[in-house]
Design a protein around this motif. Structure first.
Motif, PDB file in Angstrom:
ATOM      1  N   GLY A  30       0.457  -1.070   0.055  1.00  0.00           N
ATOM      2  CA  GLY A  30      -0.023   0.218   0.416  1.00  0.00           C
ATOM      3  C   GLY A  30       0.901   1.509  -0.116  1.00  0.00           C
ATOM      4  O   GLY A  30       0.283   2.300  -0.339  1.00  0.00           O
ATOM      5  N   LEU A  31       2.223   1.109  -0.243  1.00  0.00           N
ATOM      6  CA  LEU A  31       3.149   2.503   0.137  1.00  0.00           C
ATOM      7  C   LEU A  31       3.228   3.027  -1.257  1.00  0.00           C
ATOM      8  O   LEU A  31       3.108   4.264  -1.394  1.00  0.00           O
ATOM      9  CB  LEU A  31       4.155   1.497   0.252  1.00  0.00           C
ATOM     10  CG  LEU A  31       5.429   3.204   1.204  1.00  0.00           C
ATOM     11  CD1 LEU A  31       4.908   4.259   2.309  1.00  0.00           C
ATOM     12  CD2 LEU A  31       6.535   2.360   1.604  1.00  0.00           C
ATOM     13  N   LEU A  32       2.995   2.470  -1.772  1.00  0.00           N
ATOM     14  CA  LEU A  32       2.887   2.717  -3.506  1.00  0.00           C
ATOM     15  C   LEU A  32       1.665   2.902  -4.262  1.00  0.00           C
ATOM     16  O   LEU A  32       0.923   1.410  -4.601  1.00  0.00           O
ATOM     17  CB  LEU A  32       4.355   2.389  -4.326  1.00  0.00           C
ATOM     18  CG  LEU A  32       5.638   2.719  -4.067  1.00  0.00           C
ATOM     19  CD1 LEU A  32       6.392   2.480  -5.444  1.00  0.00           C
ATOM     20  CD2 LEU A  32       5.769   4.372  -3.944  1.00  0.00           C
ATOM     21  N   SER A  33       1.184   3.255  -5.212  1.00  0.00           N
ATOM     22  CA  SER A  33       0.050   3.576  -5.690  1.00  0.00           C
ATOM     23  C   SER A  33      -0.225   2.560  -6.575  1.00  0.00           C
ATOM     24  O   SER A  33       0.499   2.477  -6.960  1.00  0.00           O
ATOM     25  CB  SER A  33      -0.201   4.643  -6.463  1.00  0.00           C
ATOM     26  OG  SER A  33      -1.925   4.481  -7.227  1.00  0.00           O
ATOM     27  N   CYS A  34      -1.208   1.153  -6.681  1.00  0.00           N
ATOM     28  CA  CYS A  34      -1.278   0.074  -7.452  1.00  0.00           C
ATOM     29  C   CYS A  34      -2.187   0.836  -8.767  1.00  0.00           C
ATOM     30  O   CYS A  34      -2.374  -0.087  -9.089  1.00  0.00           O
ATOM     31  CB  CYS A  34      -1.507  -0.917  -7.409  1.00  0.00           C
ATOM     32  SG  CYS A  34       0.187  -1.795  -6.618  1.00  0.00           S
ATOM     33  N   ALA A  35      -2.849   2.155  -8.005  1.00  0.00           N
ATOM     34  CA  ALA A  35      -3.449   2.179  -9.390  1.00  0.00           C
ATOM     35  C   ALA A  35      -3.193   2.106 -10.668  1.00  0.00           C
ATOM     36  O   ALA A  35      -2.006   2.996 -10.932  1.00  0.00           O
ATOM     37  CB  ALA A  35      -4.847   3.935  -8.726  1.00  0.00           C
ATOM     38  N   SER A  36      -4.265   2.528 -11.828  1.00  0.00           N
ATOM     39  CA  SER A  36      -3.897   2.052 -13.317  1.00  0.00           C
ATOM     40  C   SER A  36      -2.628   1.908 -13.559  1.00  0.00           C
ATOM     41  O   SER A  36      -1.725   1.473 -14.303  1.00  0.00           O
ATOM     42  CB  SER A  36      -3.293   3.645 -13.395  1.00  0.00           C
ATOM     43  OG  SER A  36      -4.487   4.462 -13.452  1.00  0.00           O
ATOM     44  N   LEU A  37      -2.323   0.011 -12.939  1.00  0.00           N
ATOM     45  CA  LEU A  37      -1.570  -1.121 -12.421  1.00  0.00           C
ATOM     46  C   LEU A  37      -2.420  -2.326 -12.829  1.00  0.00           C
ATOM     47  O   LEU A  37      -3.559  -2.891 -12.597  1.00  0.00           O
ATOM     48  CB  LEU A  37      -0.854  -0.931 -12.002  1.00  0.00           C
ATOM     49  CG  LEU A  37       0.316  -2.236 -10.711  1.00  0.00           C
ATOM     50  CD1 LEU A  37       1.091  -1.600 -12.501  1.00  0.00           C
ATOM     51  CD2 LEU A  37       0.675  -2.454 -10.249  1.00  0.00           C
ATOM     52  N   ALA A  38      -2.187  -2.906 -14.236  1.00  0.00           N
ATOM     53  CA  ALA A  38      -2.796  -4.441 -14.052  1.00  0.00           C
ATOM     54  C   ALA A  38      -3.510  -5.114 -13.486  1.00  0.00           C
ATOM     55  O   ALA A  38      -1.521  -5.328 -12.793  1.00  0.00           O
ATOM     56  CB  ALA A  38      -3.284  -4.955 -15.545  1.00  0.00           C
ATOM     57  N   PRO A  39      -4.037  -5.446 -12.705  1.00  0.00           N
ATOM     58  CA  PRO A  39      -3.778  -6.452 -11.045  1.00  0.00           C
ATOM     59  C   PRO A  39      -3.078  -7.630 -11.090  1.00  0.00           C
ATOM     60  O   PRO A  39      -4.004  -8.054 -12.381  1.00  0.00           O
ATOM     61  CB  PRO A  39      -4.427  -5.738 -10.369  1.00  0.00           C
ATOM     62  CG  PRO A  39      -5.611  -6.585 -11.438  1.00  0.00           C
ATOM     63  CD  PRO A  39      -5.530  -4.868 -12.742  1.00  0.00           C
ATOM     64  N   LEU A  40      -2.536  -8.448 -10.576  1.00  0.00           N
ATOM     65  CA  LEU A  40      -3.131  -9.968 -10.570  1.00  0.00           C
ATOM     66  C   LEU A  40      -3.787 -10.586  -9.224  1.00  0.00           C
ATOM     67  O   LEU A  40      -5.047 -11.082  -9.425  1.00  0.00           O
ATOM     68  CB  LEU A  40      -1.728 -10.740 -10.344  1.00  0.00           C
ATOM     69  CG  LEU A  40      -1.377 -12.000  -9.605  1.00  0.00           C
ATOM     70  CD1 LEU A  40      -2.501 -12.796 -10.456  1.00  0.00           C
ATOM     71  CD2 LEU A  40      -0.471 -12.514  -9.093  1.00  0.00           C
ATOM     72  N   SER A  41      -3.668  -9.995  -7.970  1.00  0.00           N
ATOM     73  CA  SER A  41      -3.839 -10.121  -6.315  1.00  0.00           C
ATOM     74  C   SER A  41      -4.025  -8.810  -5.906  1.00  0.00           C
ATOM     75  O   SER A  41      -2.945  -8.643  -5.130  1.00  0.00           O
ATOM     76  CB  SER A  41      -3.918 -11.482  -5.735  1.00  0.00           C
ATOM     77  OG  SER A  41      -4.266 -11.634  -4.849  1.00  0.00           O
ATOM     78  N   PRO A  42      -5.321  -8.233  -5.674  1.00  0.00           N
ATOM     79  CA  PRO A  42      -4.740  -6.995  -5.536  1.00  0.00           C
ATOM     80  C   PRO A  42      -4.727  -6.609  -4.076  1.00  0.00           C
ATOM     81  O   PRO A  42      -3.964  -5.547  -3.752  1.00  0.00           O
ATOM     82  CB  PRO A  42      -6.336  -6.036  -5.569  1.00  0.00           C
ATOM     83  CG  PRO A  42      -6.941  -6.342  -6.486  1.00  0.00           C
ATOM     84  CD  PRO A  42      -6.510  -7.970  -6.916  1.00  0.00           C
ATOM     85  N   SER A  43      -4.906  -7.472  -2.804  1.00  0.00           N
ATOM     86  CA  SER A  43      -4.894  -8.058  -1.828  1.00  0.00           C
ATOM     87  C   SER A  43      -3.053  -8.314  -1.519  1.00  0.00           C
ATOM     88  O   SER A  43      -2.580  -8.167  -0.303  1.00  0.00           O
ATOM     89  CB  SER A  43      -5.627  -8.678  -1.071  1.00  0.00           C
ATOM     90  OG  SER A  43      -5.430 -10.079  -1.052  1.00  0.00           O
ATOM     91  N   PHE A  44      -2.073  -8.269  -2.508  1.00  0.00           N
ATOM     92  CA  PHE A  44      -1.005  -8.342  -2.274  1.00  0.00           C
ATOM     93  C   PHE A  44      -0.009  -7.924  -3.419  1.00  0.00           C
ATOM     94  O   PHE A  44       1.135  -7.676  -3.110  1.00  0.00           O
ATOM     95  CB  PHE A  44      -0.548 -10.116  -2.730  1.00  0.00           C
ATOM     96  CG  PHE A  44      -0.872 -10.985  -1.743  1.00  0.00           C
ATOM     97  CD1 PHE A  44      -0.524 -11.109  -0.178  1.00  0.00           C
ATOM     98  CD2 PHE A  44      -2.772 -11.426  -1.723  1.00  0.00           C
ATOM     99  CE1 PHE A  44      -1.041 -11.997   0.321  1.00  0.00           C
ATOM    100  CE2 PHE A  44      -2.975 -12.476  -0.734  1.00  0.00           C
ATOM    101  CZ  PHE A  44      -2.578 -12.767   0.714  1.00  0.00           C
ATOM    102  N   ASP A  45      -0.626  -7.165  -4.038  1.00  0.00           N
ATOM    103  CA  ASP A  45       0.286  -6.649  -5.443  1.00  0.00           C
ATOM    104  C   ASP A  45       0.860  -5.299  -4.795  1.00  0.00           C
ATOM    105  O   ASP A  45       0.737  -4.473  -3.986  1.00  0.00           O
ATOM    106  CB  ASP A  45      -0.533  -5.742  -6.691  1.00  0.00           C
ATOM    107  CG  ASP A  45      -1.772  -7.473  -7.081  1.00  0.00           C
ATOM    108  OD1 ASP A  45      -1.083  -8.293  -7.242  1.00  0.00           O
ATOM    109  OD2 ASP A  45      -2.280  -6.649  -8.185  1.00  0.00           O
ATOM    110  N   THR A  46       2.111  -5.161  -5.257  1.00  0.00           N
ATOM    111  CA  THR A  46       3.286  -3.755  -4.510  1.00  0.00           C
ATOM    112  C   THR A  46       4.049  -3.527  -5.804  1.00  0.00           C
ATOM    113  O   THR A  46       4.555  -4.708  -7.317  1.00  0.00           O
ATOM    114  CB  THR A  46       4.306  -4.203  -3.860  1.00  0.00           C
ATOM    115  OG1 THR A  46       5.271  -5.022  -3.841  1.00  0.00           O
ATOM    116  CG2 THR A  46       3.011  -4.874  -2.604  1.00  0.00           C
TER     117      THR A  46
END
Length: 409
Positions: A165-181
């Motif tokens: 959650g420290l860096l934005s993952c908006a405008s990023l194709a997700p895999l698993s949003p609750s773990f993506d960094t």
């Protein structure tokens, strides 16, 4: 707003990509703002990050075909451009980032120049390969279950997983949003830290006072990692109090942690992508297709139990580190596997890797991988795991250690 230069513009894509690190639709560049703190640096962008006016492929042609061209640029990319760095192209990712191996059924496997004949690791495969080959100074990646830490280890470059959650993952194709960094890799410590100073919040300094060596985690890695891990620990021990300790409560507990991560992240990934997969029937390579089948079959009850386990792991790991502890662990379980490794060999390495990498994933903590070398010269990574939000301090500590060790160049 930075003007996009298309591949038709003279000099737009000036990379001699002999290693297959860049995607066909990502061969363009964006010029950074002149005079910024990162001026003079060139970076690649993993093909999960959106850039306005250009397609995002996510490692799968069906994803690119069925998703609209983005209208917004990732804030992480834009921050780097505003700081003066030049974006030189988009790099290959394993399909929808669902692998740590580094191959892609549609686009191939980037060459690992640091370990010829071996895979680069994934899913930030193109980014790690491009940095290792000096095609760029640094490259953006992502890390869900090890997708930057593992290729950093395999390719002999600096890499990390940021605090969740420290860096934005908006405008990023997700895999698993609750773990993506969102993450990055660099071929030298100075560049690695400069990027961190630009992307990470300038929080108050963290005073590390305890060096921890969790031997149960070290046991998951091949023996070639042990001298390097102990070498990093000994340097830390000269700077602060040292302690050998078991992170878990039992012999099989890291396997239980791995299974909790796999179940929780798979369920999250399926909930995120099931509509697209069911409507578009995208073509995946066999290994990735198998993971999506597993994700589809993961029940809500299994995921709930995994989430409960995650809460316990999160509390246990954070209590282990406290506010001033730093743990020394392997970044991966082995050197980069051979490109022709058998499925059985790959599965064994993958399982042991996730027993290591799932620790930071489940607990949401930062982990920095320092590039070192095994006795035979193959790259390996040794990591520092720190408290939540200690990313920049952890990078600074890691670069200090890197200067005192025979880091791979």
């Amino acid at each position: 707003m930075n003007p996009i230069q298309t591949a038709a513009t003279p000099g737009a894509f000036d990379i001699d990509d002999r290693i297959g690190a860049f995607v066909p639709h990502g061969r363009y560049r964006l010029d950074g703002t002149p005079g910024g703190p990162l001026s003079g640096l060139r970076f690649g962008v993993k093909d999960l990050f959106d850039i306005a006016g250009q397609p995002t492929g996510a490692g799968n042609p069906d994803w690119q075909r069925s998703h609209p061209v983005p209208t917004r640029t990732s804030a992480v990319v834009q921050t780097l451009l505003d700081a003066g760095a030049d974006m030189i192209g988009k790099t290959l990712t394993d399909e929808i980032a669902y692998s740590i191996h580094g191959d892609n059924h549609h686009y191939g496997t980037p060459q690992n120049v640091a370990a010829p004949g071996r895979v680069p690791g994934g899913s930030s495969s193109g980014s790690a390969a491009a940095v290792a080959a000096r095609l760029c100074d640094f490259a953006l990646g992502t890390d869900t279950g090890g997708s930057t830490r593992v290729p950093a280890s395999y390719c002999g470059v600096w890499g990390l997983r940021t605090t969740f959650g420290l860096l934005s993952c908006a405008s990023l194709a997700p895999l698993s949003p609750s773990f993506d960094t969102a993450t990055w890799l660099a071929h030298d410590a100075t560049t690695f830290e400069r990027v961190g100073q630009t992307l990470l919040p300038q929080t108050g300094g963290v005073a590390f006072k305890r060096a921890l060596l969790p031997f149960d985690v070290l046991e998951q890695a091949d023996a070639v990692f042990h001298p390097a891990v102990h070498g990093v620990y000994e340097i830390l021990q000269s700077m602060m109090q040292g302690e050998h300790a078991r992170l878990t409560t039992g012999e099989a507990e890291l396997e239980n942690w791995r299974r909790a991560y796999i179940s929780a992240s798979a369920y999250d990934a399926w909930q995120t992508h099931k509509d697209w997969i069911e409507q578009q029937s995208p073509a995946f390579g066999p290994a990735v297709q198998g993971r999506w089948n597993m994700a589809r079959d993961t029940s809500a009850e299994t995921a709930q139990a995994a989430r409960q386990k995650q809460l316990l792991v999160r509390h246990q790991v954070r209590a282990f580190l406290g506010a001033d502890g730093v743990a020394v662990i392997p970044s991966a379980a082995s050197v980069a596997p051979l490109r022709d490794a058998t499925p059985e060999q790959i599965d064994d390495i993958r399982a042991r890797c996730f027993r290591i990498t799932s620790i930071a994933g489940l607990s949401g903590l930062p982990q920095v991988s320092i590039p070192l070398a095994a006795p035979d010269g193959l790259p390996i990574g040794v990591s520092l795991l720190g408290p939540a939000g200690s990313d920049l301090a952890l990078i600074r500590l890691a670069t200090t250690i890197g200067q005192a060790l025979p880091a791979r160049r």
